[in-house]
Design a protein around this motif. Structure first.
Motif: not given
Length: 202
Positions: A39-49, A120-133
């Motif tokens: 899920g979005y909240e659990g994403i580790s950028l170290s793991n992604v890299a 996540e858009r509703l929870r935190s608004g972090d992804l609001e702009l990406a989703v809107e676009n």
């Protein structure tokens, strides 16, 4: 996303001209793979890299934080997946729209990530702009579809555009994402006929 479903265009990442596009692609693919698992909240950028075979610095050279990284990936992958052209009739255009949407919603990563993006858009608004676009891009395609149909006298002028744009993808999204079911080509044709009938009475 799979290799052929992610193709960054007009890359806005910092210092884009100096960065390797293939690594940008791998990082975005790795982000989505990690997202599906935790899920979005659990994403580790170290793991992604690590998944992308890179160091964490490769992410920060492109994006300042997870939010910007995720927004870039959503916008560029989503836009690449949703393009279609004028096919000359309302029926053909609606079918093309639905087939493209089915292809997107059938993707093994998207069908898991999409509900989480909206949550996540509703929870935190972090992804609001990406989703809107992305939504605006997709609705503009639907708007063009309707405008073409009006010019061909297949739909009436003055119809309720916003309701029409809601109607076109809604039944497919409900079936595939909410109910988690697949849809055949014949069922897609039936949906297209129902959508066209609805558009003609708006």
């Amino acid at each position: 996303m799979e290799r052929n479903s992610f193709n960054p265009k007009n890359n806005n990442v910092r210092g884009a001209a100096l960065l390797r596009e293939d690594l940008t692609h791998r990082l975005c693919h790795a982000l989505f793979e990690e997202w599906v698992l935790v899920g979005y909240e659990g994403i580790s950028l170290s793991n992604v890299a690590s998944r992308a075979g890179a160091g964490k610095a490769a992410i920060y050279r492109r994006w300042p934080a997870k939010k910007e990284f995720a927004c870039f990936a959503i916008e560029h992958a989503g836009i690449d997946l949703t393009e279609f052209k004028n096919l000359g009739s309302l029926e053909a255009d609606v079918m093309a729209y639905l087939k493209q949407t089915r292809r997107v919603l059938s993707h093994r990563l998207i069908r898991v990530i999409l509900p989480d993006i909206n949550a996540e858009r509703l929870r935190s608004g972090d992804l609001e702009l990406a989703v809107e676009n992305l939504v605006e891009f997709r609705r503009n395609q639907g708007r063009a579809l309707i405008e073409r149909a009006i010019k061909r006298n297949e739909l009436r002028e003055g119809l309720n555009f916003e309701l029409a744009l809601d109607i076109i993808p809604s039944s497919l999204y409900w079936r595939m994402i909410v109910l988690g079911k697949s849809i055949s080509r014949e069922e897609l044709k039936t949906q297209a006929k129902a959508i066209i009938a609805a558009l003609k009475v708006l």
